[in-house]
Design a protein around this motif. Structure first.
Motif, mmCIF file in Angstrom:
data_model
loop_
_atom_site.group_PDB
_atom_site.id
_atom_site.type_symbol
_atom_site.label_atom_id
_atom_site.label_comp_id
_atom_site.label_asym_id
_atom_site.label_seq_id
_atom_site.Cartn_x
_atom_site.Cartn_y
_atom_site.Cartn_z
ATOM 1 N N SER A 114 0.984 -0.982 0.197
ATOM 2 C CA SER A 114 -0.204 0.172 0.104
ATOM 3 C C SER A 114 1.294 1.384 0.223
ATOM 4 N N TYR A 115 0.092 2.415 -0.957
ATOM 5 C CA TYR A 115 1.595 3.385 -0.617
ATOM 6 C C TYR A 115 0.540 4.717 -0.607
ATOM 7 N N ASP A 116 1.420 5.427 -0.318
ATOM 8 C CA ASP A 116 0.230 7.075 0.278
ATOM 9 C C ASP A 116 -0.340 7.726 -0.911
ATOM 10 N N ASN A 117 -1.596 7.717 -0.587
ATOM 11 C CA ASN A 117 -2.193 8.868 -1.591
ATOM 12 C C ASN A 117 -2.130 7.848 -2.292
ATOM 13 N N PRO A 120 -8.995 5.754 -5.136
ATOM 14 C CA PRO A 120 -10.181 4.316 -4.738
ATOM 15 C C PRO A 120 -9.732 3.330 -5.191
ATOM 16 N N VAL A 121 -10.363 2.181 -4.351
ATOM 17 C CA VAL A 121 -10.788 1.238 -5.033
ATOM 18 C C VAL A 121 -11.144 1.133 -6.014
ATOM 19 N N GLY A 122 -11.016 0.221 -7.102
ATOM 20 C CA GLY A 122 -11.487 0.082 -8.211
ATOM 21 C C GLY A 122 -10.754 1.474 -9.282
ATOM 22 N N VAL A 123 -9.881 2.016 -8.658
ATOM 23 C CA VAL A 123 -9.551 2.992 -9.587
ATOM 24 C C VAL A 123 -7.709 2.748 -10.025
ATOM 25 N N ASP A 124 -7.277 2.969 -8.508
ATOM 26 C CA ASP A 124 -6.024 2.242 -8.465
ATOM 27 C C ASP A 124 -5.604 1.041 -8.858
ATOM 28 N N PRO A 125 -5.374 0.874 -10.154
ATOM 29 C CA PRO A 125 -5.097 -0.448 -10.184
ATOM 30 C C PRO A 125 -3.658 -0.893 -9.436
ATOM 31 N N ARG A 126 -2.914 -0.475 -8.430
ATOM 32 C CA ARG A 126 -2.148 -0.901 -7.116
ATOM 33 C C ARG A 126 -2.948 -1.564 -5.934
ATOM 34 N N TRP A 127 -4.466 -1.627 -6.193
ATOM 35 C CA TRP A 127 -5.279 -2.612 -5.179
ATOM 36 C C TRP A 127 -5.263 -3.942 -5.745
ATOM 37 N N ASP A 128 -4.997 -4.133 -7.324
ATOM 38 C CA ASP A 128 -5.443 -5.079 -7.644
ATOM 39 C C ASP A 128 -4.119 -6.187 -7.099
ATOM 40 N N THR A 129 -3.548 -6.514 -6.810
ATOM 41 C CA THR A 129 -3.102 -7.307 -5.642
ATOM 42 C C THR A 129 -4.128 -8.021 -4.345
ATOM 43 N N ALA A 248 -0.507 3.069 4.523
ATOM 44 C CA ALA A 248 -0.800 4.462 4.065
ATOM 45 C C ALA A 248 -1.976 4.777 5.179
ATOM 46 N N HIS A 249 -2.037 4.882 6.421
ATOM 47 C CA HIS A 249 -2.779 4.918 6.805
ATOM 48 C C HIS A 249 -4.628 5.162 7.100
#
Ligand SMILES: [Zn+2]
Length: 603
Positions: A114-117, A120-129, A248-249
Motif C-alpha cells: 500500500s502506498y500513500d495517496n 480509491p479501490v476500483g480506480v487505482d490498479p495497485r489495489w489489484d494485488t 497508508a493511513h
C-alpha cells in the motif's frame, strides 16, 4: 504500522546491549548522582514506602509490600480445558508446524503493498494485488470461510463474524492488516531471500510482511481454523477485522471497517479490540510484554510564506525561502518540553522495569522508585529519560521537519515557500496545544518581516495595515490531525479486558516454554514474563475504532527475542523475517485469548 512511524518489534526501550552506554551516560551525569545522593538522605526507606496518591495504582501494596508493577495471575482455559490441551498438543506437532509455515509463507508471496495517496479501490490498479491474496485465504482456511460469515467492506476489507451462542455477551474483535510496506526496487538485491519468496530456511520465514503484519493476519486465521477443526463453537461472538491500507493511513480499509462495525454492532459494542502493537522481549535483562494502551496524537503542520516575486538581480533582504527558513529554525529551537509525570504511561512502564528488570542500572532504578514520593527523584528521573530519545519521544510531543518546497528558478524570486512539520502529540496533550505552541513561537517573526499572519484560519495581524507578504500556519493535507487515543483502563473494576490479556500473555508464555501454567507452579522470576502497560508513538488501524470500545489492546504476542538473538527483524526495511517458533507462539496466544474471552465473566 505506517511507513514513517518507526520499526515495529524493535523494543521501545533500551535493552541489555545498551546498558553499557547507559552506564556511561549515567557516569557522565555527576550532578545527577549528587542529586540522587541528596535524595537518598532526604527520603530514607521509610519515606519511600509511603503510599503515593496514585488512583490508577490501587495494587501498589500487596500484603504490605510495595508492589510497583502488579502482575495478574496466569490464566488457562477452564471450561474448555480439554479442548485447550488437545489444541496445545496439536500445535506442538511437526505436522502443525509445517502447516503453519505453509500458511504464512503462502501469504507472504502476495505483494500487497500500500502506498500513500492511492486513489480509491476500483480506480487505482495497485489495489489489484489484494484479490489474489483473498483467493488464497479462502483456499488456505476453508473452515473459516464456510463456518464464519464474511462481509467484504470496500472490496478488500474483510469482516468475519463467528457467531456465539449467547448474543447477550459483548463480542470481541481480533484485527490485523493485509497490506505491507512497499519494497523499494533498488533494495531488492539487499534481501538475502527475495522479498516475496516466503522462503523458509529451517528456522525463519523470510519476506515482506512475514512479521508486519501477515504474522498477525495468518496467526489469527490459523488459530480460528485450528479451533474449528476441533469443533469449537464459541459462546461469545468473535469478529475478525482485516484492513488493507494500514501502512497508508487506513482511509480505505480500517476507516470503512469501522463504519461497517458501527452500523452492524453499534457504539461501544465490543468487549475489546485487539490489534497489532507491542510484543514482548528482553528489556534490561528480563522478559517484558508491553501491550500498548494508548497512542500518541498526530498533526502535520503546514507552514507557508508568500512574498512578491521579481528578478533575482534586485532581491529584497529576505526572500520567501529565507523567511521560511527563519520560521523553521525558530520552531526547531523551541521543542516541546519532556516532562514525565505520574500520569504518563511511560511512568507506569518504568515502575515495572524498576520492579522486575534485573539489569536495570542502579541509579535509574533508584530514581524510578523514589520518584513516587520525591520531587527531586522525579527530576532526576526526568533528566535520565530526556537523554534517551525513545523515552523522551514517548513522553513529550515531538516535531520533525520532514518536507520543504520553494523556488522554481535561480533568476526568479520565490513567490511561495512551504514546509511540513510532523508532530506526535503527547498522550497528556491535544492538537490545540500544538496549534497554540507553534502560533506563539513564530508570531514575532510575522511582525519582524511585516507579514500578514494567519494561524489556523484566524488572522492575527491588523488587516488594514499593508503588509509585505503572508505567513500562514495550517493543518496539512486537509485533515491530518488526530487527538491522542483514549487510554485503555488497566486498573479497577473496568479493567477486565486488560487483566484478561495480561493473564493470557503470562499463561501463553509459560505454556510455550513448558513452564507450569498453574498459578503456584513455582516458576522462577528469571524464567517468567512480566506484563507492563506500554504505549505506541505511532498509530495503527485502531485510530478508527475508538467508538467501538473503550478497551483497545495493541498487542500480538510477537517475540522480539534478545538483543543478541532477535526472533524477528527487518520490519519496514530489508530482510524482514520471523522465527517459526515465534509464529507458533502467536497462534497459541490467539487461541488461548479466544477461549479465555469466551469463558470470561469480567469483560
Ligand atoms: Zn503493521
Amino acid at each position: 504500522m505506517p511507513i514513517l512511524e518507526g520499526k515495529k518489534n524493535e523494543p521501545l526501550f533500551p535493552t541489555r546491549s545498551s546498558k553499557t552506554s547507559w552506564f556511561r551516560k549515567l557516569a557522565a551525569l555527576v550532578g545527577l548522582t549528587i542529586v540522587l545522593c541528596l535524595v537518598g538522605k532526604q527520603a530514607p526507606g521509610a519515606t519511600i514506602l509511603q503510599q503515593p496518591t496514585l488512583e490508577y495504582l490501587p495494587n501498589i501494596f500487596q500484603n504490605g509490600q510495595l508492589d510497583l508493577c502488579h502482575q495478574e495471575k496466569p490464566l488457562v482455559p477452564q471450561r474448555n480445558s480439554e479442548l485447550w490441551s488437545n489444541l496445545s498438543k496439536t500445535f506442538g506437532t511437526e505436522d502443525f508446524k509445517d502447516r503453519a509455515i505453509g500458511w504464512l509463507a503462502g501469504a507472504v508471496k502476495y505483494p500487497t503493498e500500500s502506498y500513500d495517496n492511492m486513489d480509491p479501490v476500483g480506480v487505482d490498479p495497485r489495489w489489484d494485488t489484494f484479490g489474489p491474496l483473498q483467493e488464497y485465504l479462502i483456499s488456505a482456511f476453508p473452515l473459516v470461510n464456510t463456518k464464519l460469515s464474511l462481509a467484504k467492506i470496500n472490496t478488500y476489507g474483510l469482516l468475519y463474524e463467528w457467531t456465539g451462542s449467547d448474543t447477550s455477551l459483548k463480542p470481541i474483535v481480533l484485527a490485523a492488516h493485509q497490506d505491507v510496506v512497499p519494497v523499494l526496487p533498488e533494495t531488492v538485491k539487499e534481501w538475502t531471500h527475495p522479498p516475496y519468496s516466503g522462503y523458509f530456511d529451517g528456522t525463519r520465514i523470510w519476506g515482506r510482511g512475514a512479521s508486519d503484519d501477515k504474522s498477525g493476519l495468518i496467526g489469527i486465521l490459523s488459530a480460528v481454523e485450528s479451533m474449528l477443526e476441533k469443533g469449537f463453537e464459541p459462546t461469545r461472538t468473535v469478529v475478525l477485522a482485516f484492513g488493507f491500507d494500514e501502512e497508508a493511513h487506513g482511509h480505505y480499509g480500517a476507516a470503512e471497517l469501522a463504519k461497517a462495525m458501527l452500523d452492524v454492532y453499534g457504539g461501544n459494542a465490543f468487549a475489546f479490540i485487539i490489534d497489532e502493537g507491542g510484543g514482548f522481549g528482553e528489556v534490561y535483562g528480563s522478559t517484558i510484554a508491553t501491550p500498548s494502551i494508548a497512542e500518541k496524537g498526530y498533526m502535520d503542520l503546514l507552514v507557508e510564506v508568500a512574498s512578491p516575486g521579481g528578478h533575482s538581480s534586485v532581491p529584497p533582504k529576505h526572500t520567501s525561502i529565507g523567511m521560511l527558513a527563519r520560521v523553521l529554525v525558530e520552531l526547531e529551537d523551541h521543542p516541546y518540553p519532556v516532562q514525565i509525570t505520574k500520569d504518563h504511561i511511560l511512568y507506569r512502564t518504568l515502575q515495572c522495569f524498576a520492579a522486575h528488570s534485573k539489569d536495570l542500572p542502579k541509579d535509574f532504578r533508584k530514581a524510578i522508585k523514589r520518584s513516587a514520593s520525591s520531587k527531586k527523584a522525579m527530576k532526576a528521573l526526568n533528566d535520565i529519560i530526556s537523554q534517551e530519545p525513545r523515552f523522551a519521544a514517548s513522553v513529550g510531543t515531538t516535531q520533525a521537519l520532514d518536507l520543504i518546497n520553494g523556488g522554481v528558478k535561480t533568476n526568479a524570486l520565490p513567490e511561495r515557500a512551504s514546509a511540513v512539520i510532523n508532530h506526535r502529540i503527547s498522550t497528556l496533550e491535544h492538537v490545540s496545544n500544538v496549534k497554540e505552541h507553534s502560533t506563539k513561537t513564530v508570531k514575532h517573526l510575522a511582525d519582524k518581516f511585516n507579514l500578514t499572519f494567519n494561524a489556523f484560519g484566524i488572522t492575527l495581524t491588523d488587516p488594514s495595515v499593508p503588509k509585505y507578504g503572508d505567513l500562514s500556519l495550517s493543518v496539512a493535507f486537509g485533515k491530518s490531525d488526530l487527538e491522542p487515543a483514549p487510554i485503555t483502563p488497566t486498573e479497577g473494576s473496568n479493567a477486565g479486558p486488560y487483566k484478561l490479556l495480561s493473564s493470557t500473555i503470562r499463561a501463553a508464555y509459560r505454556e510455550h516454554r513448558g513452564l507450569g501454567t498453574e498459578v503456584e507452579a513455582g516458576v522462577e522470576e528469571d524464567d517468567d514474563i512480566v506484563v507492563a502497560p506500554g504505549m505506541s508513538t505511532g498509530n495503527t488501524d485502531t485510530k478508527y475504532y475508538w467508538d467501538l470500545t473503550e478497551h483497545i489492546l495493541r498487542y500480538n504476542h510477537r517475540n522480539a527475542g534478545t538483543p543478541e538473538a532477535p526472533s524477528t527483524g527487518g520490519v519496514h526495511t530489508v530482510n524482514e523475517y520471523i522465527e517459526v517458533d515465534s509464529f507458533l507462539e502467536m497462534i497459541k496466544f490467539f487461541s488461548m485469548l479466544i477461549l479465555n474471552a469466551d469463558e470470561s465473566t469480567t469483560i
